[in-house]
Scaffold this motif. Structure first.
Motif, PDB file in Angstrom:
ATOM      1  N   ARG A 206       3.233  -9.416 -10.799  1.00  0.00           N
ATOM      2  CA  ARG A 206       4.297 -10.287 -11.307  1.00  0.00           C
ATOM      3  C   ARG A 206       4.161 -10.457 -12.817  1.00  0.00           C
ATOM      4  NH1 ARG A 206       3.785 -15.553  -8.543  1.00  0.00           N
ATOM      5  NH2 ARG A 206       5.078 -14.713  -6.872  1.00  0.00           N
ATOM      6  N   ALA A 207       2.919 -10.608 -13.288  1.00  0.00           N
ATOM      7  CA  ALA A 207       2.695 -10.790 -14.727  1.00  0.00           C
ATOM      8  C   ALA A 207       3.112  -9.553 -15.522  1.00  0.00           C
ATOM      9  CB  ALA A 207       1.226 -11.108 -14.981  1.00  0.00           C
ATOM     10  N   LEU A 208       3.027  -8.384 -14.904  1.00  0.00           N
ATOM     11  CA  LEU A 208       3.329  -7.129 -15.601  1.00  0.00           C
ATOM     12  C   LEU A 208       4.556  -6.438 -15.005  1.00  0.00           C
ATOM     13  CD1 LEU A 208      -0.327  -5.790 -15.985  1.00  0.00           C
ATOM     14  CD2 LEU A 208       1.043  -7.018 -17.679  1.00  0.00           C
ATOM     15  N   ASN A 209       5.495  -7.249 -14.528  1.00  0.00           N
ATOM     16  CA  ASN A 209       6.658  -6.675 -13.834  1.00  0.00           C
ATOM     17  C   ASN A 209       7.616  -5.930 -14.753  1.00  0.00           C
ATOM     18  OD1 ASN A 209       8.074  -8.718 -15.135  1.00  0.00           O
ATOM     19  ND2 ASN A 209       8.523  -9.868 -13.277  1.00  0.00           N
ATOM     20  N   ASP A 210       7.367  -5.971 -16.062  1.00  0.00           N
ATOM     21  CA  ASP A 210       8.230  -5.227 -16.988  1.00  0.00           C
ATOM     22  C   ASP A 210       7.704  -3.816 -17.267  1.00  0.00           C
ATOM     23  OD1 ASP A 210       5.996  -6.122 -18.379  1.00  0.00           O
ATOM     24  OD2 ASP A 210       7.108  -6.625 -20.199  1.00  0.00           O
ATOM     25  N   LEU A 211       6.599  -3.431 -16.633  1.00  0.00           N
ATOM     26  CA  LEU A 211       6.129  -2.058 -16.804  1.00  0.00           C
ATOM     27  C   LEU A 211       7.134  -1.098 -16.162  1.00  0.00           C
ATOM     28  CD1 LEU A 211       2.255  -2.331 -16.318  1.00  0.00           C
ATOM     29  CD2 LEU A 211       3.556  -2.105 -18.440  1.00  0.00           C
ATOM     30  N   PRO A 212       7.157   0.158 -16.622  1.00  0.00           N
ATOM     31  CA  PRO A 212       8.270   1.045 -16.258  1.00  0.00           C
ATOM     32  C   PRO A 212       8.170   1.699 -14.895  1.00  0.00           C
ATOM     33  CG  PRO A 212       6.749   2.179 -17.701  1.00  0.00           C
ATOM     34  CD  PRO A 212       6.276   0.758 -17.643  1.00  0.00           C
ATOM     35  N   ALA A 213       6.958   1.783 -14.333  1.00  0.00           N
ATOM     36  CA  ALA A 213       6.796   2.540 -13.093  1.00  0.00           C
ATOM     37  C   ALA A 213       5.662   1.944 -12.276  1.00  0.00           C
ATOM     38  CB  ALA A 213       6.506   4.012 -13.390  1.00  0.00           C
ATOM     39  N   ALA A 214       5.747   2.132 -10.964  1.00  0.00           N
ATOM     40  CA  ALA A 214       4.746   1.574 -10.062  1.00  0.00           C
ATOM     41  C   ALA A 214       4.653   2.417  -8.804  1.00  0.00           C
ATOM     42  CB  ALA A 214       5.090   0.129  -9.703  1.00  0.00           C
ATOM     43  N   MET A 215       3.552   2.219  -8.086  1.00  0.00           N
ATOM     44  CA  MET A 215       3.249   2.965  -6.871  1.00  0.00           C
ATOM     45  C   MET A 215       2.979   1.978  -5.745  1.00  0.00           C
ATOM     46  SD  MET A 215       0.067   5.650  -6.389  1.00  0.00           S
ATOM     47  CE  MET A 215       0.638   6.693  -7.752  1.00  0.00           C
ATOM     48  N   THR A 216       3.489   2.286  -4.566  1.00  0.00           N
ATOM     49  CA  THR A 216       3.292   1.409  -3.418  1.00  0.00           C
ATOM     50  C   THR A 216       1.896   1.561  -2.835  1.00  0.00           C
ATOM     51  OG1 THR A 216       4.068   3.067  -1.842  1.00  0.00           O
ATOM     52  CG2 THR A 216       5.729   1.570  -2.774  1.00  0.00           C
ATOM     53  N   ALA A 217       1.529   0.597  -1.996  1.00  0.00           N
ATOM     54  CA  ALA A 217       0.308   0.668  -1.190  1.00  0.00           C
ATOM     55  C   ALA A 217       0.679   1.027   0.238  1.00  0.00           C
ATOM     56  CB  ALA A 217      -0.418  -0.684  -1.210  1.00  0.00           C
ATOM     57  N   HIS A 218      -0.044   1.978   0.826  1.00  0.00           N
ATOM     58  CA  HIS A 218       0.140   2.286   2.247  1.00  0.00           C
ATOM     59  C   HIS A 218      -0.642   1.253   3.067  1.00  0.00           C
ATOM     60  CE1 HIS A 218       2.101   5.924   1.162  1.00  0.00           C
ATOM     61  NE2 HIS A 218       1.062   6.721   1.122  1.00  0.00           N
ATOM     62  N   ILE A 219      -0.155   0.031   3.078  1.00  0.00           N
ATOM     63  CA  ILE A 219      -0.832  -1.061   3.776  1.00  0.00           C
ATOM     64  C   ILE A 219       0.198  -1.855   4.568  1.00  0.00           C
ATOM     65  CG2 ILE A 219      -2.058  -3.258   3.447  1.00  0.00           C
ATOM     66  CD1 ILE A 219      -3.543  -2.056   1.177  1.00  0.00           C
ATOM     67  N   LEU A 220      -0.177  -2.256   5.757  1.00  0.00           N
ATOM     68  CA  LEU A 220       0.670  -3.100   6.585  1.00  0.00           C
ATOM     69  C   LEU A 220       0.242  -4.556   6.400  1.00  0.00           C
ATOM     70  CD1 LEU A 220       1.965  -2.403  10.109  1.00  0.00           C
ATOM     71  CD2 LEU A 220       0.953  -4.626   9.632  1.00  0.00           C
ATOM     72  N   PHE A 221       1.146  -5.370   5.884  1.00  0.00           N
ATOM     73  CA  PHE A 221       0.896  -6.798   5.696  1.00  0.00           C
ATOM     74  C   PHE A 221       1.522  -7.536   6.878  1.00  0.00           C
ATOM     75  CE2 PHE A 221       0.645  -4.923   1.494  1.00  0.00           C
ATOM     76  CZ  PHE A 221      -0.511  -5.493   0.984  1.00  0.00           C
ATOM     77  N   LYS A 222       0.694  -7.950   7.808  1.00  0.00           N
ATOM     78  CA  LYS A 222       1.178  -8.407   9.112  1.00  0.00           C
ATOM     79  C   LYS A 222       2.060  -9.651   9.018  1.00  0.00           C
ATOM     80  CE  LYS A 222      -1.528  -7.996  12.686  1.00  0.00           C
ATOM     81  NZ  LYS A 222      -2.710  -8.063  13.597  1.00  0.00           N
TER      82      LYS A 222
END
Length: 339
Positions: A206-222
């Protein structure tokens, strides 16, 4: 030439005739290289130049995971060895301003190293928290356990990369730190409540939400979506990544060939795009799998295309000339404080 919504790996240090023809036909947005692709300096430059030529533009993204420590695709003699992120976290505990400067220098020096061969994206910063008892897949790749420290050091590293003309890719949204299994091998399932995640793991992103690109996590958040991991979950991508975190940049999957995801590669890729990922990232260079990914993803269009264009020019637009020797000397001085 319009690209399709995927990023491709390749099998070796040189492209085969089949790969050249396939990539020209299936037009990935960019490419990612791993240790198997890293040969001598001239070989690496030639490979990256060829990938960019196939991509049809000088700014065709060529990504790499260059974090330091265990995750460092370029090693001596191609690039110096660097300590893992946790070393910067240790420095922060003693001298916060020195640590932030060292984090910026790390990104800036990575940019010198990588740009020399033609790389223009680095999958950094890793903004996952250090969590006791979690899998070592993150471990010392995390800057610290405290979200504010992770955001401060990760943000400095990202700014350093950008000052060197590279586009940073933050990872792994919305947080990989609590995983008790390695997602390269299994699907981690996290029991923490959404409120707990919002108060900690999500904070650096959230603090760095202005960065241009991101990668997801292959994690299941129940507690958020008990049926699908982040990469395949419209709930997590829309409600958490886009809304709560406020990230409106280019969102790519983690490697679709990781064992955390089970099923047909084409169907998985379709699901990832339908869930809200802009790009499917496929890394292992397996041609049969790549054909399925390429056949499943759409043309880059609409918001996804605008995000991709913005990410592609992000680093070059921020390039600042610098004295490399002086920066390396400063970096050596600062990191010696925790040697």
């Amino acid at each position: 030439m319009q690209s399709k919504a995927w990023i491709a790996g390749c099998a070796g240090k040189r492209l085969s005739a089949d790969e050249k023809a396939f990539f020209a036909d299936e037009r990935p947005f960019g490419f990612i290289l791993f240790g198997r692709n890293i040969g001598e300096a001239g070989e690496l430059r030639d490979l990256i130049a060829e990938l960019k030529e196939i991509g049809g533009r000088a700014t065709t993204p060529v990504l790499v995971d260059q974090e330091g420590g265990r995750v460092q695709r370029l090693r001596p003699p191609l690039a110096p060895s660097y300590p893992p992120a946790a070393v910067l976290g240790a420095l922060h505990a003693a001298e916060p301003e020195a640590a932030e400067r060292a984090a910026w220098l790390t990104g800036r020096l990575f940019a010198f190293d990588l740009a020399a061969y033609g790389f223009n994206f680095d999958c950094l910063p890793c903004l996952d928290l250090h969590v006791g008892g979690a899998t070592k897949a993150i471990g010392d790749r995390a800057y610290a356990a405290a979200p504010d420290v992770v955001a401060r050091l990760g943000g400095a590293a990202a700014r350093g990369l950008a000052a060197g003309g590279l586009t940073p890719v933050m990872k792994h949204l919305p947080g990989h730190g609590r995983a008790t299994m390695d997602s390269h091998l299994h699907l981690p399932r996290v029991e923490a409540t959404r409120a707990e995640l919002s108060a900690s793991d999500i904070q650096p992103f959230r603090a760095l939400n202005d960065l241009p690109a991101a990668m997801t996590a292959h994690i299941l958040f129940k507690d958020i979506d008990a049926t699908a991991p982040t990469t395949l979950s419209a709930i997590v991508i829309e409600d958490v990544i886009r809304e709560e975190i406020g990230f409106d940049g280019l969102l790519m999957t983690d490697d679709m060939s990781m064992k955390a995801l089970e099923g047909d590669m084409g169907e998985l890729s379709r699901r990832a795009i339908a869930a809200g990922c802009d790009l499917a990232l496929h890394c292992n260079g397996d041609m049969a799998e790549m054909r399925k990914v390429a056949g499943a993803v759409p043309e880059l269009d609409g918001k996804a295309a605008l995000r991709a264009e913005a990410a592609e020019v992000y680093g070059p637009a921020r390039l600042e000339p610098a004295d490399e020797a002086a920066l390396r000397e400063d970096y050596a001085r600062l990191t010696s404080l925790v040697a």
